[in-house]
Design an enzyme around this catalytic site. Structure first.
Site, PDB file in Angstrom:
ATOM      1  N   ASP A  97      14.521  -7.164  -2.342  1.00 47.58           N
ATOM      2  CA  ASP A  97      13.290  -7.485  -3.072  1.00 47.58           C
ATOM      3  C   ASP A  97      12.235  -7.799  -2.004  1.00 47.58           C
ATOM      4  O   ASP A  97      12.432  -8.680  -1.169  1.00 47.58           O
ATOM      5  CB  ASP A  97      13.587  -8.716  -3.948  1.00 47.58           C
ATOM      6  N   ILE A  98      11.130  -7.073  -2.018  1.00 47.12           N
ATOM      7  CA  ILE A  98      10.070  -7.328  -1.034  1.00 47.12           C
ATOM      8  C   ILE A  98       9.268  -8.543  -1.503  1.00 47.12           C
ATOM      9  O   ILE A  98       8.783  -8.563  -2.640  1.00 47.12           O
ATOM     10  CB  ILE A  98       9.150  -6.082  -0.903  1.00 47.12           C
ATOM     11  N   GLU A 140      -8.853   8.059   7.303  1.00 48.20           N
ATOM     12  CA  GLU A 140      -8.566   8.755   6.034  1.00 48.20           C
ATOM     13  C   GLU A 140      -9.851   8.942   5.260  1.00 48.20           C
ATOM     14  O   GLU A 140     -10.079   9.985   4.630  1.00 48.20           O
ATOM     15  CB  GLU A 140      -7.558   7.954   5.194  1.00 48.20           C
ATOM     16  N   GLU A 141     -10.690   7.917   5.295  1.00 54.69           N
ATOM     17  CA  GLU A 141     -11.911   7.934   4.483  1.00 54.69           C
ATOM     18  C   GLU A 141     -12.929   8.963   4.983  1.00 54.69           C
ATOM     19  O   GLU A 141     -13.892   9.268   4.290  1.00 54.69           O
ATOM     20  CB  GLU A 141     -12.537   6.528   4.431  1.00 54.69           C
ATOM     21  N   ASP A 186      -1.394   4.675  -1.179  1.00 57.12           N
ATOM     22  CA  ASP A 186      -2.843   4.519  -1.059  1.00 57.12           C
ATOM     23  C   ASP A 186      -3.334   3.936  -2.373  1.00 57.12           C
ATOM     24  O   ASP A 186      -3.393   4.636  -3.388  1.00 57.12           O
ATOM     25  CB  ASP A 186      -3.473   5.893  -0.783  1.00 57.12           C
ATOM     26  N   HIS A 203     -14.291   1.429  -3.242  1.00 62.44           N
ATOM     27  CA  HIS A 203     -15.317   1.760  -2.226  1.00 62.44           C
ATOM     28  C   HIS A 203     -16.558   0.865  -2.312  1.00 62.44           C
ATOM     29  O   HIS A 203     -17.653   1.296  -1.935  1.00 62.44           O
ATOM     30  CB  HIS A 203     -15.687   3.256  -2.300  1.00 62.44           C
ATOM     31  N   ASP A 222       3.369  -6.258  -6.399  1.00 65.49           N
ATOM     32  CA  ASP A 222       4.778  -6.630  -6.234  1.00 65.49           C
ATOM     33  C   ASP A 222       5.704  -5.492  -6.675  1.00 65.49           C
ATOM     34  O   ASP A 222       6.620  -5.095  -5.951  1.00 65.49           O
ATOM     35  CB  ASP A 222       5.051  -7.909  -7.047  1.00 65.49           C
ATOM     36  N   ASP A 238       8.162  -3.249  -4.202  1.00 68.75           N
ATOM     37  CA  ASP A 238       9.608  -3.161  -4.412  1.00 68.75           C
ATOM     38  C   ASP A 238      10.046  -1.708  -4.623  1.00 68.75           C
ATOM     39  O   ASP A 238      11.107  -1.290  -4.136  1.00 68.75           O
ATOM     40  CB  ASP A 238      10.018  -4.031  -5.608  1.00 68.75           C
TER      41      ASP A 238
HETATM   42  N1  TRP Z   1      -7.719   8.472  -1.124  1.00 65.50           N
HETATM   43  C1  TRP Z   1      -8.814   7.888  -1.859  1.00 65.50           C
HETATM   44  C2  TRP Z   1      -9.491   6.882  -0.950  1.00 65.50           C
HETATM   45  O1  TRP Z   1      -8.894   6.371  -0.056  1.00 65.50           O
HETATM   46  C3  TRP Z   1      -8.368   7.172  -3.088  1.00 65.50           C
HETATM   47  C4  TRP Z   1      -7.768   8.059  -4.089  1.00 65.50           C
HETATM   48  C5  TRP Z   1      -8.424   8.682  -5.063  1.00 65.50           C
HETATM   49  C6  TRP Z   1      -6.404   8.382  -4.218  1.00 65.50           C
HETATM   50  N2  TRP Z   1      -7.533   9.396  -5.798  1.00 65.50           N
HETATM   51  C7  TRP Z   1      -6.318   9.232  -5.300  1.00 65.50           C
HETATM   52  C8  TRP Z   1      -5.268   8.035  -3.528  1.00 65.50           C
HETATM   53  C9  TRP Z   1      -5.078   9.742  -5.703  1.00 65.50           C
HETATM   54  C10 TRP Z   1      -4.049   8.542  -3.927  1.00 65.50           C
HETATM   55  C11 TRP Z   1      -3.976   9.397  -4.999  1.00 65.50           C
HETATM   56  O2  TRP Z   1     -10.618   6.588  -1.149  1.00 65.50           O
HETATM   57 ZN    ZN Z   2      -7.651   5.035   0.151  1.00 64.92          ZN
HETATM   58 CA    CA Z   3       9.049  -8.248  -4.842  1.00 59.33          CA
END
Ligand code: TRP
Ligand code: ZN
Ligand code: CA
Length: 315
Positions: free
Chosen positions: A41-42, A169-170, A198, A285, A300, A304
């Site tokens: 369990d995390i 990533e952004e 994400d 955002h 949570d 897990d």
């Molecule tokens: N990746 C996008 C971000 O970081 C967020 C996001 C939008 C997303 N739709 C998604 C992440 C679907 C995972 C799956 O802003």
């Molecule tokens: Zn994201």
């Molecule tokens: Ca947990």
């Protein structure tokens, strides 16, 4: 293995001798199938402690943890120090995007079959408008806490475990693309799974599972059905996160998501709780993506589920 009659007799005698020496307590262990331990369990408190550190880092660095800014590097240093202390082999991979230096952090857990690598990753950068605590402190903190749980359990899986925190990533999946592009062809085919996290603590949370690879999808769905939480297939942003470069390279991918700017429907609110007609994450955002922008229950459960998948897929 097939034992001959005499080998069996020797084995039985060995067990009998051991039982004599230990008072019989060994009998169960000797006859139990070799089933690896289940995922731990995390602890939510551990995940939230990382989020609070990421919030402090943003606050101390102009309010964000964006690519090319001081808050990004400070976030990476925080995660790296935890992993180094736990015995991971960490690598910082440097790249350039939009004229600024970016970094990926890769952490390898020593051991396991190098020809079967199970990876879990998340992007560590925020947008410049805020601290990025749900997007994507949540995934980053959960992956970190799962990696630390591997150390606490001294888990020795059959497969090799690798964790990753992506930069930029952004800006368009820059860090994860850079990593995948630089992998030798042979190394790509050695990755048996890439799991992406994400946004997994959205305040008005949905429970979305990526449907890219059926076996990985099933592993996540089994966890949620075990805790009686219904899930849906993730559709808000196919290809919008760091699993996309892996998928394009032929790596089986999966992941979890609790929703961004899309609106929760009445049917979803009925099964998950939450508010129909409201975005899964109204602070997506925005500057209000702070530690106040987290649904603890969702964080949570997803943490897990993440650990469950890492354990199950690597045993
Ligand atoms: N990746 C996008 C971000 O970081 C967020 C996001 C939008 C997303 N739709 C998604 C992440 C679907 C995972 C799956 O802003
Ligand atoms: Zn994201
Ligand atoms: Ca947990």
């Amino acid at each position: 293995m097939k034992l001959s009659v005499s080998a069996r007799a020797v084995a039985a005698a060995a067990v009998a001798t051991t039982m004599l020496l230990t008072g019989g307590a060994v009998a169960d262990a000797a006859s139990a199938p070799a089933r690896p331990a289940a995922a731990p369990d995390i602890p939510l408190a551990g995940v939230k402690a990382h989020l609070s550190q990421l919030q402090s880092i943003a606050t101390a660095n102009g309010g964000n943890r964006a690519h090319g800014r001081a808050g990004y590097k400070a976030s990476l240093d925080y995660v790296k120090a935890k992993l180094d202390a736990a015995g991971y082999t960490t690598t910082v991979q440097q790249f350039t995007a939009s004229g600024r230096t970016g970094y990926n952090l890769i952490a390898d857990w020593p051991g396991g079959d190098a020809n079967q690598v199970v990876m879990a990753g998340s992007h560590l950068d925020s947008v410049s408008s805020g601290a990025g605590i749900n997007d994507n402190g949540s995934g980053s903190a959960a992956v970190l806490e799962a990696a630390l749980a591997v150390c606490r359990a001294q888990y020795k899986p059959t497969k090799h475990l690798r964790f990753a925190w992506w930069g930029a990533e952004e800006l368009g999946l820059v860090g994860s693309r850079y990593y995948v592009n630089r992998l030798a062809t042979g190394d790509r085919s050695r990755i048996s799974a890439y799991l992406n996290f994400d946004m997994i603590g959205s305040p008005n949370a949905g429970y979305f599972v990526y449907d890219d690879d059926p076996a990985i999808e099933k592993t996540f769905k089994d966890y949620f059905s075990g805790i009686n939480v219904p899930t849906e297939i993730e559709t808000e942003g196919d290809g919008r996160s760091d699993h996309a470069p892996f998928k394009s390279a032929g790596v089986p991918v999966g992941g979890l998501f609790t929703g961004a700017s899309r609106t929760m429907t009445a049917a979803q609110a009925a099964k998950w709780g939450g508010t129909a007609g409201r975005a899964f994450d109204r602070c997506y955002h925005s500057s209000c993506d702070t530690t106040a922008n987290i649904n603890d229950t969702a964080l949570d459960r997803n943490s897990d589920a993440l650990a469950h998948a890492v354990w199950e897929l690597s045993e």
